[in-house]
Design a protein around this motif. Sequence first.
Motif, PDB file in Angstrom:
ATOM      1  N   ALA A 334       0.818  -1.221   0.000  1.00 50.49           N
ATOM      2  CA  ALA A 334       0.000   0.000   0.000  1.00 50.49           C
ATOM      3  C   ALA A 334       0.847   1.266   0.000  1.00 50.49           C
ATOM      4  CB  ALA A 334      -0.933   0.004   1.209  1.00 50.49           C
ATOM      5  N   ASN A 337       1.956   3.266  -3.303  1.00 49.34           N
ATOM      6  CA  ASN A 337       0.877   3.835  -4.102  1.00 49.34           C
ATOM      7  C   ASN A 337       0.153   4.908  -3.289  1.00 49.34           C
ATOM      8  OD1 ASN A 337      -1.453   4.357  -5.569  1.00 49.34           O
ATOM      9  ND2 ASN A 337      -1.687   2.225  -6.233  1.00 49.34           N
ATOM     10  N   TYR A 339      -2.568   6.193  -3.541  1.00 52.97           N
ATOM     11  CA  TYR A 339      -4.000   6.010  -3.362  1.00 52.97           C
ATOM     12  C   TYR A 339      -4.355   4.886  -2.397  1.00 52.97           C
ATOM     13  CZ  TYR A 339      -4.464   9.379  -7.012  1.00 52.97           C
ATOM     14  OH  TYR A 339      -4.387  10.523  -7.718  1.00 52.97           O
ATOM     15  N   THR A 340      -3.376   4.096  -1.986  1.00 53.06           N
ATOM     16  CA  THR A 340      -3.682   3.084  -0.979  1.00 53.06           C
ATOM     17  C   THR A 340      -3.001   3.402   0.341  1.00 53.06           C
ATOM     18  OG1 THR A 340      -1.874   1.767  -1.878  1.00 53.06           O
ATOM     19  CG2 THR A 340      -4.090   1.170  -2.562  1.00 53.06           C
ATOM     20  N   THR A 344      -8.720   5.111   3.734  1.00 47.31           N
ATOM     21  CA  THR A 344      -9.623   4.781   2.626  1.00 47.31           C
ATOM     22  C   THR A 344     -10.780   5.772   2.548  1.00 47.31           C
ATOM     23  OG1 THR A 344      -9.051   2.506   3.147  1.00 47.31           O
ATOM     24  CG2 THR A 344     -10.743   2.842   1.512  1.00 47.31           C
ATOM     25  N   GLN A 393      -2.265   4.411 -11.266  1.00 49.62           N
ATOM     26  CA  GLN A 393      -2.115   4.159  -9.827  1.00 49.62           C
ATOM     27  C   GLN A 393      -3.432   3.682  -9.222  1.00 49.62           C
ATOM     28  OE1 GLN A 393      -0.598   7.886  -8.394  1.00 49.62           O
ATOM     29  NE2 GLN A 393       1.555   7.273  -8.638  1.00 49.62           N
ATOM     30  N   ALA A 397      -4.376   0.246  -7.425  1.00 44.55           N
ATOM     31  CA  ALA A 397      -5.049   0.276  -6.126  1.00 44.55           C
ATOM     32  C   ALA A 397      -6.310  -0.583  -6.156  1.00 44.55           C
ATOM     33  CB  ALA A 397      -5.394   1.709  -5.745  1.00 44.55           C
ATOM     34  N   LYS A 401      -6.910  -3.638  -3.715  1.00 41.24           N
ATOM     35  CA  LYS A 401      -8.036  -3.636  -2.757  1.00 41.24           C
ATOM     36  C   LYS A 401      -8.930  -4.852  -2.969  1.00 41.24           C
ATOM     37  CE  LYS A 401      -8.062   0.399  -0.454  1.00 41.24           C
ATOM     38  NZ  LYS A 401      -8.064   0.351   1.002  1.00 41.24           N
TER      39      LYS A 401
END
Lengths: 709, 709
Positions: A334, A337, A339-340, A344, A393, A397, A401
């Motif tokens: 995570a 990236n 976005y992770t 959340t 990205q 992600a 997820k």
Amino acid sequence: MDNSSYCTESLNSALSGTKSGSSYDDMVEITGATLDFSVTEDVQSLDRDEDGVEGVPRLLELLDEPVPGLGTYEDFNTIDWVREKTKDRDRHREGAAAYIVNYLLYVSWALLFSFLAVTLVRAFAPYACGSGIPEIKTILSGFIIRGYLGKWTLVVKTVTLVLAVSSGLSLGKEGPLVHVACCCGNILCHLFTKYRKNEAKRREVLSAAAAVGVSVAFGAPIGGVLFSLEEVSYYFPLKTLWRSFFAALVAAFTLRSINPFGDSRLVLFYVEFHTPWHLLELIPFVLLGVFGGIWGAMFIRANIAWCRRRKTTWLGRYPVLEVLVVTAVTGLVAFPNPYTRGSTSELISELFNDCGLLDSSQLCNYDNVNVTRVSNRLPDRPAGRGVYTAMWQLALALVFKMLITVVTFGMKVPSGLFIPSMAVGAIAGRLLGIGMEQLALYHHDWLVFQGWCSPGADCITPGLYAMVGAASCLGGVTRMTVSLVVIMFELTGGLEYIVPLMAAAMTSKWVADALGKEGIYEAHIRLNGYPFLEPKEEFSHKTLAMDVMRPRHGDPPLSVLTQDGMSVQEAEELVASTAYSGFPVVVSRESQRLVGFVLRRDLVISIDSARQRQEGVVSSSRIFFTEHPPPQPPGSPPPLKLRSILDLGPLTLTDHTAMDIVVDIFRKLGLRQCLVTHNGRLLGIITKKDILKHLASMANRDPDSILFN
Amino acid sequence: MDNSSYCTESLNSALSGTKSGSSYDDMVEITGATLDFSVTEDVQSLDRDEDGVEGVPRLLELLDEPVPGLGTYEDFNTIDWVREKTKDRDRHREGAAAYIVNYLLYVSWALLFSFLAVTLVRAFAPYACGSGIPEIKTILSGFIIRGYLGKWTLVVKTVTLVLAVSSGLSLGKEGPLVHVACCCGNILCHLFTKYRKNEAKRREVLSAAAAVGVSVAFGAPIGGVLFSLEEVSYYFPLKTLWRSFFAALVAAFTLRSINPFGDSRLVLFYVEFHTPWHLLELIPFVLLGVFGGIWGAMFIRANIAWCRRRKTTWLGRYPVLEVLVVTAVTGLVAFPNPYTRGSTSELISELFNDCGLLDSSQLCNYDNVNVTRVSNRLPDRPAGRGVYTAMWQLALALVFKMLITVVTFGMKVPSGLFIPSMAVGAIAGRLLGIGMEQLALYHHDWLVFQGWCSPGADCITPGLYAMVGAASCLGGVTRMTVSLVVIMFELTGGLEYIVPLMAAAMTSKWVADALGKEGIYEAHIRLNGYPFLEPKEEFSHKTLAMDVMRPRHGDPPLSVLTQDGMSVQEAEELVASTAYSGFPVVVSRESQRLVGFVLRRDLVISIDSARQRQEGVVSSSRIFFTEHPPPQPPGSPPPLKLRSILDLGPLTLTDHTAMDIVVDIFRKLGLRQCLVTHNGRLLGIITKKDILKHLASMANRDPDSILFN
């Protein structure tokens, strides 16, 4: 740039409001000349790093907070755009070393938090793990799990939920908050005799508590009530509806008094756009519904398969190790990236929102050249380099997820599923939205785009696609409909988008139902073998009550008591030789005409207390369930009168009653057992467990997987 | 005036949007120098006349429409404020003569429309009158009213609803639209065998149709589903919820495709303000709830008293005259007051909305001097002369609406209650809101206002009070809670105001319930004596099944059939001598052990058809309900085998079952009758009508007021 565009600017920043991150809320004057949009490209690739190791060491960051007001502006001042941008760049010119340190710190904190969470759960309250909703559904349907809603569960779940969420695992807090709210409700019940003594009344309180849980988790009081109605509760009479409504009102009021987001709103994901949508956009919205449905059904299968493996193989023996490994993998994958890496919820919030002109995030890195505005709304613009970076990205992600949530949900830490599924849907939706936007921009001459996507028009809102996607995936996993749409409204304020949200929710439910009958909570109920009589499933087989009732052919006859003449010893032998929780009382063994029903517990207690307190009651004393026992012959021991413990109104059905009606009666009246008669004679008994076993065998499942009720 | 205020201006006009009536949606430049707010006073007293005889001769007005574009502005032009104001003044300088002509025209049109409406209803479809919701509730609970949902009712109700609304009577279109939607649903049912043949399945369709009715009437699909769930439907399993949801989705989609208001919104009352509310404002909101509750309860009493008078005195014999008199009174009283003259929907819309700076209506005639803006929001300002005029006109309108609605609802024209009750509440709320606003403005130093009502702050939004008031009154009349709040959201988009709306709805329900148990629909059901088993009321008496079942003490014994040996003649005599809709079948008269239940209709048809078709069946033929009739002695007529019409699974209860459980079983399973046994012997029967009569006598009402089922 003429004067008229100022208003657009400030309108846009006002409309995209608190979420756009600009700190110029008050009246500021923007001098057109200082606005050079091309500079945004220099900083675009760094923007997400701004929050550093978001979600984990926020406590540490507080210490580094700069002097308040330093570098900000007075009222009615002009901001210096170039200075702002430079400040941003300087702040984040971190070296590789710092990055690695952050990386390791991130993973270490995550491991520490998840270790604490799983250890606390194991040590103090094993019931605190998971989301809790499957168990609450089962409890509300009439099952008893002692300690599941106790004070230890409450305390441990509250603490470990914070730890689990902070550890960066792919899990949400909504389900566990419902469990926590139900614990509170259950504990409060102990204060009032009316609720302490009556399991049915207590379940009404728990229904309201479930509504409150969602109400505070999402800031969605009406959504909470409907969630309790549609998803959690078993019986939901109008009276419970009103009480849940009142409880949710008080919860919302309290939340509003605390004002968690400082803007007098209850919710985190409020979107500020009100862009209309075109009817043709329903096609991509329905596609998102299909995606959500497929993903939901696949997720449930994969998750159940994984959980079954945990139950049956060595995996289940090392829960701490499992949690640590999953946390480590999550952290390692995570962090790189953007976005992770962060929370959340914030990712979802960013995905839901529209890009303003001044928005400097990577996702909003659009080319602003050739922007000729014709209305207040910002037209669709060509995506810049940052948007494309963001897209791959986000795609990574999405895959991450989708995979990690399968192994995360069901581990021995508190874990909710709302936020992860919404994140999956929001990412997919945003990607589709940006794709549509660029398609419409570059191909506005295509027939489908004609009339609404002319150059310079604001025709596609990617944030709306993210909202619809989030609703789809949440719907696919949970199979909610009405409550889902209401929760989405209340979460986002997007009342204009009711039709897209409804269409996506409906599609996703249909698609998911076609691929697998059960929602995630029902699937976990079945996995764990809880005796839950599904109120949604329709019973469509042509069996009769006589096919389900016991005794079956060849079984020993039904154990019954007679209304007069049975001795205490006979009754005690009957109790000792069987494990039934109750016995029918008949007029006589010959006639088998039914008088009533006696609970085993009541019978045992009555006999014991009579033996201790009542003068002369011995094994040969006769038991009478009749109103006026006949006079006993002289010298015989005094009779035992037990009419008071006799239930004179047991529900009976005939052996020819169709099983769909029997199932319906059990569901609607919440029965535990029902007696079966034929031509007025007692023939057998059907218990809830018999029905569950019958349902399982009709669906070709193993009837013995159902726990004893 | 500095540059910074431009944004405020255009922001305000943008935020108050389409409703503020300004036609400058696009980018316009407003030169500060031309803005002289003092001129607004000259025109304030004429503003409401602008719409002339709104609501009635709108068709005529279309002919006088000016050339489009004349007197409007090009893009990017400066408007001439003075010219705009003058235009407005010139247009409405009407003389007294014109006023009187308009007045007479208004009343004449109203009389014509209402005459047509009542005549059409009487001539073609007597069921088309009223709101229809009480009857639909009764039908959904299992009653049959032939023709109530037929095609004639559909056509006539649709036409007369338009006439009745146009006639200016104090009635709404929402209830009747639910009836119209149910007619459509019922007619569609005839196309499919599955629904035509099964009354229960058809009721599922009707539940969905009711949801659709509200969905299109209000543009509130989710509100519609919940209205159907909370208010209209009797059984509402989750499957029906999903189907209603789907139906409402399609309805909303269709409505959106038609785009009735041209702004891609589904609703009429959309409010554009998002001003936060202060926690202390909950006090006036709760007060509005109390007002709504009291008014609701009083309205129901007065209306029921009036309707009873109509049923019992000469009044009921002259329905046409009654409608004409009420229309004339309504027209004569309504016309002089600008707030009752026009359409009630538009009045509500005006009351809900906030005053922008440029709003020129009388209700927005605030003094704009000394306005120092500190944020985007317009501060509270002192009320001008126009506001005070508006206030007493509104107060008169309030009294008028409160009185006239009592006699209007229940007349022989289609009439809904949603809009009139919302209007009453909106007026009361707006008055309170303006009062609060001025109080806070002039007494900002009072302790309660400190901290949030400093001079120049925008602390009170009168439009929000109107919304809360409308919800309160609607809640007081109908006793809805969840569906009410959702409908209010969807109607206004005011998601921020969920807590005020919930608080008002809850208070109003409590207060109204304390003053009178029933909502308006239940009250009308009882007035009309429909056999409706209220699902909300709790049965709290300690009676047993044996107290309610028939035969009572002294009655002739229960009419039963025996399973073998009864002759055709005996059966026919039993049918002829009783009016029961079914007969229990027992093993023998001596044992009275129950075998099953036979419907009268089935028995009669079977015997008749056997007599006609089956060789040799005569009066002395024996009827057998057993599986294998014993061989008949030679020479005797062939037996009649009727096992196929025997219901082998009738629900039975014992005579000792508590009545609260019996009532619960009847409600939840939707039973029509239930057999009562004692020790396995048939003792009696309880029908739905027996239960309704028992409930009535327990509540000290006349048991004979209930119609035969």
